[in-house]
Design an enzyme around this catalytic site. Structure first.
Site, PDB file in Angstrom:
ATOM      1  N   ASP A 252      38.231 -26.813 -16.780  1.00 52.97           N
ATOM      2  CA  ASP A 252      37.429 -26.333 -17.907  1.00 52.97           C
ATOM      3  C   ASP A 252      36.577 -27.460 -18.499  1.00 52.97           C
ATOM      4  OD1 ASP A 252      36.412 -24.324 -19.559  1.00 52.97           O
ATOM      5  OD2 ASP A 252      37.852 -24.749 -21.155  1.00 52.97           O
ATOM      6  N   ASN A 257      34.359 -26.494 -27.332  1.00 57.23           N
ATOM      7  CA  ASN A 257      34.943 -25.818 -28.500  1.00 57.23           C
ATOM      8  C   ASN A 257      36.466 -25.781 -28.510  1.00 57.23           C
ATOM      9  OD1 ASN A 257      32.294 -25.087 -29.542  1.00 57.23           O
ATOM     10  ND2 ASN A 257      32.220 -23.591 -27.886  1.00 57.23           N
TER      11      ASN A 257
END
Length: 300
Positions: A252, A257
């Site tokens: 990822d 965020n």
């Protein structure tokens, strides 16, 4: 890159850890990071005007350097919502990668078929459907049908980005999509209910249905305990044992965020806890992504 016209209140995503720990685990040749992103650079590949957040510039060169450190030779680059349906940065990375990368697109129902053909030729092998409110409105059933009809001739997979009870509510849709279905980030389930909770149960049933794959990525997004993410890693290990031939692993990177930025080297070392046996690790990191993403069988 932050726009000079950033509306008040739009969040700004933190950059990734600039100095991750080199992993101790040596990965098999041709290991694949099955979920990562690139951002910009914004002066060359502008971000979408209606983006939900402002990302840091993390171009393909930064992604390649991180993968080289971690021992990852292949990757699936997932189009970021910050770039919307403008795939210029992704297409440039696919060209630059020379076969190292595959891509996942973001499409709308009115995307012209010739554009899908161009994306396929460039190395795109999936389309992502977003069901997280902070990234925009969820697609309606008719939009899902239109998008899947666009990619059906190419046999792309359909990635479902869901969280919480959505894995329960969308189970029939995921199971009936008629194409390989991939659930991102272990469905971002709420682990407060434990591994016997209804969300995990629904996720395991989908994985056991035969046509659904799960990415064992982003433990930092669902862990209630923090590093080393014991609760999320326990879920990943459970899913890997359930269907070792239909799980994928990803970093990822660059972790847009997240509440607390992870150390990518430590994430790699946690693979040993997810898949303790060499055969299972090779399936998860090499064979499964090669089969799903149409990578060649031999080294470049």
């Amino acid at each position: 890159m932050t726009s000079d016209h950033t509306p008040p209140g739009r969040p700004v995503a933190a950059p990734p850890d600039p100095d991750p720990t080199p992993p101790g685990l040596r990965l098999p040749p041709l290991s694949c990071d099955a979920h990562c992103h690139i951002f910009g650079p914004g002066d060359r590949f502008p971000y979408a005007e209606d983006r939900a957040y402002d990302p840091p510039d993390v171009p393909e060169a930064d992604l390649r350097a991180r993968h080289d450190l971690l021992g990852l030779e292949r990757a699936l680059i997932v189009q970021s919502a910050a770039h919307g349906t403008d795939h210029a940065a992704l297409l440039d990375a696919l060209r630059t990668g020379g076969g190292r990368y595959r891509g996942v697109a973001l499409l709308s129902p009115d995307t012209p078929p010739y554009r899908v053909a161009e994306l396929h030729e460039a190395g795109v092998r999936g389309v992502r459907l977003q069901f997280l409110p902070h990234l925009g409105a969820a697609p309606a059933p008719e939009a899902i049908r239109a998008v899947t009809d666009l990619v059906r001739p190419y046999g792309w997979h359909v990635a479902f980005h869901v969280a919480g009870d959505a894995v329960i509510e969308l189970s029939d849709t995921i199971r009936g999509i008629g194409l390989p279905a991939v659930i991102d980030h272990m469905a971002r389930v709420d682990l407060r209910a434990g591994l016997d909770g209804p969300q995990v149960t629904a996720l395991r049933r989908l994985l056991g249905s035969g046509g659904v794959w799960v990415k064992l990525s982003a433990p930092e997004r669902i862990s209630r305990t923090g590093p080393p993410y014991d609760d999320a890693i326990a879920l990943a290990a459970l899913l890997a044992a359930d269907a070792p031939e239909r799980v994928l692993w990803g970093t990822d990177f660059p972790h847009p965020n997240v509440p607390r930025m992870p150390d990518d080297g430590q994430l790699v070392d946690l693979i040993e806890r997810i898949a303790p046996e060499d055969k299972a690790r090779r399936l998860m990191l090499v064979d499964n992504p090669a089969a799903l993403l149409d990578f060649p069988g031999e080294a470049r």
